[in-house]
Design a protein around this motif. Structure first.
Motif, PDB file in Angstrom:
ATOM      1  N   HIS A 114       1.074  -1.206   0.198  1.00 40.49           N
ATOM      2  CA  HIS A 114      -0.358  -0.368   0.091  1.00 40.49           C
ATOM      3  C   HIS A 114       0.872   1.157  -0.249  1.00 40.49           C
ATOM      4  O   HIS A 114       0.368   2.094  -1.539  1.00 40.49           O
ATOM      5  N   ARG A 115       1.970   0.898   0.462  1.00 45.33           N
ATOM      6  CA  ARG A 115       2.935   2.531   1.057  1.00 45.33           C
ATOM      7  C   ARG A 115       3.438   2.425  -0.377  1.00 45.33           C
ATOM      8  O   ARG A 115       4.079   4.249  -0.835  1.00 45.33           O
ATOM      9  N   LEU A 116       4.264   1.377  -0.907  1.00 45.16           N
ATOM     10  CA  LEU A 116       4.606   1.822  -1.775  1.00 45.16           C
ATOM     11  C   LEU A 116       3.891   2.115  -3.125  1.00 45.16           C
ATOM     12  O   LEU A 116       3.648   2.655  -4.365  1.00 45.16           O
ATOM     13  N   LYS A 117       2.651   1.780  -3.340  1.00 39.23           N
ATOM     14  CA  LYS A 117       1.723   2.406  -4.128  1.00 39.23           C
ATOM     15  C   LYS A 117       0.893   3.700  -4.583  1.00 39.23           C
ATOM     16  O   LYS A 117       0.459   4.317  -5.317  1.00 39.23           O
ATOM     17  N   GLN A 118       1.217   4.462  -3.366  1.00 38.05           N
ATOM     18  CA  GLN A 118       1.355   5.966  -2.679  1.00 38.05           C
ATOM     19  C   GLN A 118       2.360   6.313  -3.098  1.00 38.05           C
ATOM     20  O   GLN A 118       2.062   7.761  -3.593  1.00 38.05           O
TER      21      GLN A 118
END
Length: 235
Positions: A77-81
């Motif tokens: 999720h953080r990487l997709k941010q």
């Protein structure tokens, strides 16, 4: 209970094919489903499925999915941010979820405390791997904090801050292009002949071009959100 959860082969696939046509049965999938697997297909509850022998049969059993929400999910999720290309894909060698970052780095979930990273070394791929490692280290901070007044503790904190600064700079270069350090923690960013000045301490951006000003502001804010420590309550 049987594995693998992707239902591509093995005991779980054999049991599924025996039980799937009877509405008295149910299939519970505890975890993320990966594109290209039978699990991904059946969570949409199609009327029919194709067996391993090529024969089509009715799918009448109940489908129950328990989404995986652990630290690996937080990492993705953080990487997709901040990164545009983070995609899950099926991997026959891995039982858990797997995703690929910018078609350069592969991240595999091996266990609750073990993930594997694979990439071919080059300047950009190395930067992406540094980012993923930094996020993993933030997520895995499960050891209780102990206050230690020592030169070694101070040195470690300084080294960590330097690594964070390195990751921030690398990401800004990747997203925006020409990024140069100037005095007092400020950066000069040049994009297509236009210039923006970024104050890393306050996050303020100055530029004659409003579009560039907003682009730099949003990019820096997203990077800050990604590299900051992740609360343990989310893991």
């Amino acid at each position: 209970m049987a594995s693998p959860s992707g239902l591509q082969s093995g005991l779980s696939r054999q049991l599924f094919e025996i039980w799937c046509s009877d509405k008295k049965n149910a299939c519970v999938i505890p975890g993320n489903v990966v594109e290209g697997t039978l699990s991904k297909t059946i969570i949409n509850e199609p009327k029919e499925v194709t067996l391993m022998n090529g024969i089509t049969t009715s799918l009448n059993m109940q489908m129950i999915t328990i989404a995986y929400t652990g630290a690996f999910g937080v990492l993705e999720h953080r990487l997709k941010q901040i990164l545009e290309s983070v995609e899950s894909f099926p991997d026959e060698e891995s039982e858990g979820p797997t995703f690929r970052v910018h078609e350069r780095l592969t991240v595999k979930y091996e266990s609750e405390k073990h993930i594997s990273l694979y990439w071919r070394s080059d300047p950009i791929s190395d930067m992406v791997s540094d980012l993923v490692v930094a996020l993993v280290l933030n997520i895995s901070r499960e050891i209780p904090k102990v206050v230690v007044e020592s030169e070694e503790a101070t040195k470690t904190e300084e080294e960590n801050n330097k690594k964070v600064e390195k990751v921030i700079h690398a990401l800004l270069v990747s997203l925006l292009g020409d990024v140069k350090f100037v005095e007092n923690g400020k950066l000069v960013i040049s994009v297509d002949g236009n210039v923006a000045h970024l104050d890393k301490q306050s996050g303020n951006v100055e530029s004659e071009k409003e579009g560039l000003k907003e682009r730099v502001r949003v990019a820096f804010q997203r990077i800050q959100n990604v590299v900051k420590p992740i609360p343990l309550s989310m893991s």
